[in-house]
Scaffold this motif. Structure first.
Motif, PDB file in Angstrom:
ATOM      1  N   PRO A 183       0.808  -1.228   0.000  1.00 45.72           N
ATOM      2  CA  PRO A 183       0.000   0.000   0.000  1.00 45.72           C
ATOM      3  C   PRO A 183       0.840   1.276   0.000  1.00 45.72           C
ATOM      4  CG  PRO A 183      -0.951  -1.599   1.500  1.00 45.72           C
ATOM      5  CD  PRO A 183       0.368  -2.157   1.061  1.00 45.72           C
ATOM      6  N   ALA A 184       1.954   1.269   0.747  1.00 46.90           N
ATOM      7  CA  ALA A 184       2.819   2.451   0.748  1.00 46.90           C
ATOM      8  C   ALA A 184       3.426   2.674  -0.638  1.00 46.90           C
ATOM      9  CB  ALA A 184       3.913   2.298   1.804  1.00 46.90           C
ATOM     10  N   GLN A 185       3.871   1.574  -1.252  1.00 42.09           N
ATOM     11  CA  GLN A 185       4.418   1.697  -2.605  1.00 42.09           C
ATOM     12  C   GLN A 185       3.349   2.140  -3.601  1.00 42.09           C
ATOM     13  OE1 GLN A 185       6.189  -2.115  -3.420  1.00 42.09           O
ATOM     14  NE2 GLN A 185       7.772  -1.901  -1.845  1.00 42.09           N
ATOM     15  N   ARG A 186       2.128   1.634  -3.407  1.00 37.19           N
ATOM     16  CA  ARG A 186       1.028   2.032  -4.297  1.00 37.19           C
ATOM     17  C   ARG A 186       0.726   3.532  -4.140  1.00 37.19           C
ATOM     18  NH1 ARG A 186      -3.307   0.398  -7.157  1.00 37.19           N
ATOM     19  NH2 ARG A 186      -2.691  -1.793  -7.041  1.00 37.19           N
ATOM     20  N   ALA A 187       0.707   3.985  -2.876  1.00 38.50           N
ATOM     21  CA  ALA A 187       0.447   5.409  -2.654  1.00 38.50           C
ATOM     22  C   ALA A 187       1.519   6.274  -3.317  1.00 38.50           C
ATOM     23  CB  ALA A 187       0.379   5.707  -1.154  1.00 38.50           C
ATOM     24  N   ALA A 188       2.782   5.841  -3.186  1.00 37.44           N
ATOM     25  CA  ALA A 188       3.858   6.598  -3.824  1.00 37.44           C
ATOM     26  C   ALA A 188       3.718   6.562  -5.347  1.00 37.44           C
ATOM     27  CB  ALA A 188       5.214   6.026  -3.400  1.00 37.44           C
ATOM     28  N   ALA A 189       3.341   5.408  -5.898  1.00 35.17           N
ATOM     29  CA  ALA A 189       3.175   5.289  -7.345  1.00 35.17           C
ATOM     30  C   ALA A 189       1.988   6.125  -7.826  1.00 35.17           C
ATOM     31  CB  ALA A 189       2.985   3.826  -7.734  1.00 35.17           C
ATOM     32  N   GLU A 190       0.892   6.135  -7.054  1.00 29.95           N
ATOM     33  CA  GLU A 190      -0.263   6.955  -7.438  1.00 29.95           C
ATOM     34  C   GLU A 190       0.083   8.440  -7.391  1.00 29.95           C
ATOM     35  OE1 GLU A 190      -3.194   5.679  -4.695  1.00 29.95           O
ATOM     36  OE2 GLU A 190      -3.854   3.947  -5.910  1.00 29.95           O
ATOM     37  N   THR A 191       0.889   8.823  -6.388  1.00 33.07           N
ATOM     38  CA  THR A 191       1.336  10.212  -6.322  1.00 33.07           C
ATOM     39  C   THR A 191       2.195  10.570  -7.523  1.00 33.07           C
ATOM     40  OG1 THR A 191       1.298  10.147  -3.902  1.00 33.07           O
ATOM     41  CG2 THR A 191       2.595  11.887  -4.924  1.00 33.07           C
ATOM     42  N   ALA A 192       3.050   9.630  -7.917  1.00 35.85           N
ATOM     43  CA  ALA A 192       3.887   9.859  -9.103  1.00 35.85           C
ATOM     44  C   ALA A 192       3.028  10.006 -10.356  1.00 35.85           C
ATOM     45  CB  ALA A 192       4.893   8.717  -9.261  1.00 35.85           C
ATOM     46  N   VAL A 193       1.967   9.202 -10.451  1.00 30.44           N
ATOM     47  CA  VAL A 193       1.061   9.314 -11.601  1.00 30.44           C
ATOM     48  C   VAL A 193       0.361  10.674 -11.587  1.00 30.44           C
ATOM     49  CG1 VAL A 193      -1.059   8.419 -12.639  1.00 30.44           C
ATOM     50  CG2 VAL A 193       0.710   6.835 -11.850  1.00 30.44           C
ATOM     51  N   GLU A 194      -0.113  11.077 -10.403  1.00 32.78           N
ATOM     52  CA  GLU A 194      -0.785  12.380 -10.303  1.00 32.78           C
ATOM     53  C   GLU A 194       0.175  13.515 -10.662  1.00 32.78           C
ATOM     54  OE1 GLU A 194      -2.335  12.648  -6.389  1.00 32.78           O
ATOM     55  OE2 GLU A 194      -3.872  11.099  -6.690  1.00 32.78           O
ATOM     56  N   ARG A 195       1.417  13.418 -10.177  1.00 35.63           N
ATOM     57  CA  ARG A 195       2.399  14.447 -10.485  1.00 35.63           C
ATOM     58  C   ARG A 195       2.688  14.482 -11.984  1.00 35.63           C
ATOM     59  NH1 ARG A 195       5.615  13.263  -6.773  1.00 35.63           N
ATOM     60  NH2 ARG A 195       6.936  11.801  -7.913  1.00 35.63           N
ATOM     61  N   ALA A 196       2.815  13.313 -12.580  1.00 36.57           N
ATOM     62  CA  ALA A 196       3.053  13.264 -14.025  1.00 36.57           C
ATOM     63  C   ALA A 196       1.842  13.797 -14.793  1.00 36.57           C
ATOM     64  CB  ALA A 196       3.371  11.834 -14.454  1.00 36.57           C
ATOM     65  N   GLN A 197       0.634  13.511 -14.298  1.00 35.29           N
ATOM     66  CA  GLN A 197      -0.572  14.020 -14.954  1.00 35.29           C
ATOM     67  C   GLN A 197      -0.644  15.546 -14.856  1.00 35.29           C
ATOM     68  OE1 GLN A 197      -3.069  12.094 -16.691  1.00 35.29           O
ATOM     69  NE2 GLN A 197      -3.407  14.213 -17.349  1.00 35.29           N
ATOM     70  N   VAL A 198      -0.235  16.068 -13.697  1.00 35.54           N
ATOM     71  CA  VAL A 198      -0.201  17.525 -13.533  1.00 35.54           C
ATOM     72  C   VAL A 198       0.778  18.141 -14.527  1.00 35.54           C
ATOM     73  CG1 VAL A 198       0.494  19.382 -11.969  1.00 35.54           C
ATOM     74  CG2 VAL A 198      -0.950  17.527 -11.135  1.00 35.54           C
ATOM     75  N   SER A 199       1.921  17.494 -14.707  1.00 37.21           N
ATOM     76  CA  SER A 199       2.900  18.003 -15.674  1.00 37.21           C
ATOM     77  C   SER A 199       2.323  18.008 -17.081  1.00 37.21           C
ATOM     78  CB  SER A 199       4.176  17.152 -15.625  1.00 37.21           C
ATOM     79  OG  SER A 199       4.797  17.245 -14.353  1.00 37.21           O
ATOM     80  N   VAL A 200       1.555  16.962 -17.421  1.00 40.03           N
ATOM     81  CA  VAL A 200       0.902  16.928 -18.735  1.00 40.03           C
ATOM     82  C   VAL A 200      -0.142  18.035 -18.829  1.00 40.03           C
ATOM     83  CG1 VAL A 200      -0.573  15.562 -20.261  1.00 40.03           C
ATOM     84  CG2 VAL A 200       1.345  14.472 -19.082  1.00 40.03           C
ATOM     85  N   ASP A 201      -0.933  18.182 -17.759  1.00 40.53           N
ATOM     86  CA  ASP A 201      -1.978  19.220 -17.775  1.00 40.53           C
ATOM     87  C   ASP A 201      -1.386  20.614 -17.894  1.00 40.53           C
ATOM     88  OD1 ASP A 201      -3.823  17.199 -17.503  1.00 40.53           O
ATOM     89  OD2 ASP A 201      -4.047  17.448 -15.328  1.00 40.53           O
ATOM     90  N   GLN A 202      -0.196  20.818 -17.336  1.00 38.29           N
ATOM     91  CA  GLN A 202       0.423  22.142 -17.395  1.00 38.29           C
ATOM     92  C   GLN A 202       0.878  22.523 -18.791  1.00 38.29           C
ATOM     93  OE1 GLN A 202       3.509  21.941 -14.422  1.00 38.29           O
ATOM     94  NE2 GLN A 202       2.152  22.631 -12.772  1.00 38.29           N
TER      95      GLN A 202
END
Length: 398
Positions: free
Chosen positions: A196-215
């Motif tokens: 779960p901790a690794q999943r949370a970190a991976a989901e955060t990485a996905v969100e961060r990457a999505q934000v970069s795309v949205d920007q």
């Protein structure tokens, strides 16, 4: 001019007096009347200008929004043009996004890998639990065999070697059971904490990457009009606020009152007060018909400090001799009639005329009545603004 007319009666009376007597009208004969005229005119000028302050620095300020990119890269599309009206959420321009999309795909792949690891951990838990059951069954069997061997040995039927061998086997089986329990705990820890901790970190990485795309897509944050568009396809997107891609003039907030600001001499502090009636004449509203050229207003706030006295941290000590220029009192005005607000042009320069009406008694009524002189003068200045604006007075560029 009106002040001179109002105070000219001593000279007029003296003129008719000399005419009736048949005396010559000379400067000497008129000296007293002219002197009284000058004294009265001076005091009337002083009363009118003191109690009815005027400002030529009226301004209708407005805000602008500087549009800058949140990420760098070449511009691939400009979706607006100068003068275009945009709504909140509209796309303004897009930036090349291949690197951001690649990072997003990598982050999603890592998230998928964790999903597979979670399934594997579930299987490992099942295997570990089966190992515990097997080790427990083996231990139970060995304990029964050991009990039987000990009974036989006590009746002198069995051998001591068999007992010792079974005791060793039981010890090994207990160790194997403990190891199997540890494997179960390890698998459960992976399922409940590590993954779960690794999943949370991976989901955060996905969100961060999505934000970069949205920007890479720059959107408008409010309704307004685009101006000073300095962007074209292929040019690098700037992330510096000092070099915006464009400027948006946002629409006025319907809930916020429209306020005109004006600077007055510090001497006017004793005269100005909140609620004081005023008139506002802006150049952008000047017209030959005078329709909506002069609008009634009132003072709603007076800034409690003069800006030129502001002291900010710096490397130099304050030198009062460098502050010879006297600052102005900043005064805020609001129009009395809301329908006039739609007629005002943001950024307009205005003449603001105030009128004192808070004095009591006969003197107060007389002072308030003298405001008509300033009201007439304000309207004449509107004519002057028109003449200047069309070029007849040297302005306007015509």
């Amino acid at each position: 001019m009106f002040e001179l007319l109002l105070t000219s009666f001593p000279a007029i009376i003296r003129y008719f007096q000399l005419k009736r007597r048949g005396e010559a009208i000379t400067v000497w004969n008129m000296r007293t009347a002219v002197f009284l005229w000058a004294i009265m005119a001076f005091f009337l000028f002083m009363v009118i200008f003191y109690f009815h302050p005027k400002s030529y620095t009226g301004l209708l300020p407005f805000r602008t929004v500087s549009v800058v990119a949140q990420t760098s890269g070449p511009v691939t599309e400009v979706a607006v043009h100068n003068g275009q009206r945009v709504a909140a959420g509209d796309v303004l321009f897009r930036i090349e996004d291949s690197a951001q999309k690649a990072a997003l795909s990598q982050a999603k792949a890592e998230l998928d890998t964790l999903a597979a690891a979670e399934v594997k951990a579930q299987d490992s838990l099942i295997v570990a639990q089966a190992g515990v059951a097997q080790a427990q069954a083996n231990l139970d069997k060995l304990k029964v065999d050991l009990s039987n061997a000990q009974s036989l040995f006590e009746r002198n039927v069995g051998s001591g070697d068999a007992v010792r061998e079974l005791e060793a086997s039981v010890a090994v089986a207990e160790a194997e059971l403990a190891a199997a329990d540890a494997q179960v705990d390890l698998a459960q820890n992976d399922i409940s904490q590590a993954i779960p901790a690794q999943r949370a970190a991976a989901e955060t990485a996905v969100e961060r990457a999505q934000v970069s795309v949205d920007q890479t897509e720059v959107h408008a944050f409010n309704d307004g009009v685009v101006t000073q568009l300095a962007l074209s396809v292929g040019s690098p997107a700037s992330t510096l606020i000092i070099s915006p891609a464009m400027v948006i003039i946002p629409d006025r907030d319907a809930d916020a009152p429209l306020r005109i600001t004006a600077g007055f001499s510090q001497v006017a502090r004793a005269t100005l007060y909140e609620g004081m009636p005023a008139e506002v004449a802006c150049d952008s509203n000047a017209s030959l018909s005078f329709r909506n050229a002069v609008m009634p207003a009132q003072i709603v706030a007076i800034q409690p400090a003069v800006a030129t006295g502001q002291v900010v941290p710096g490397g130099r000590l304050l030198e009062p001799g460098n502050l010879n220029a006297r600052g102005s009192m900043l005064v805020y005005f609001e129009l009395l009639h809301s329908e006039h607000e739609a007629m005002m042009l943001d950024g307009s320069g205005c003449i603001v005329q105030t009128y004192t009406n808070n004095l009591r008694g006969v003197t107060g009524h007389i002072i308030a009545a003298t405001g008509v002189v300033k009201a007439v003068g304000l309207r004449l200045k509107v004519w002057g603004a028109i003449l200047s604006g069309i070029g007849l007075a040297g302005g306007g560029g015509h």
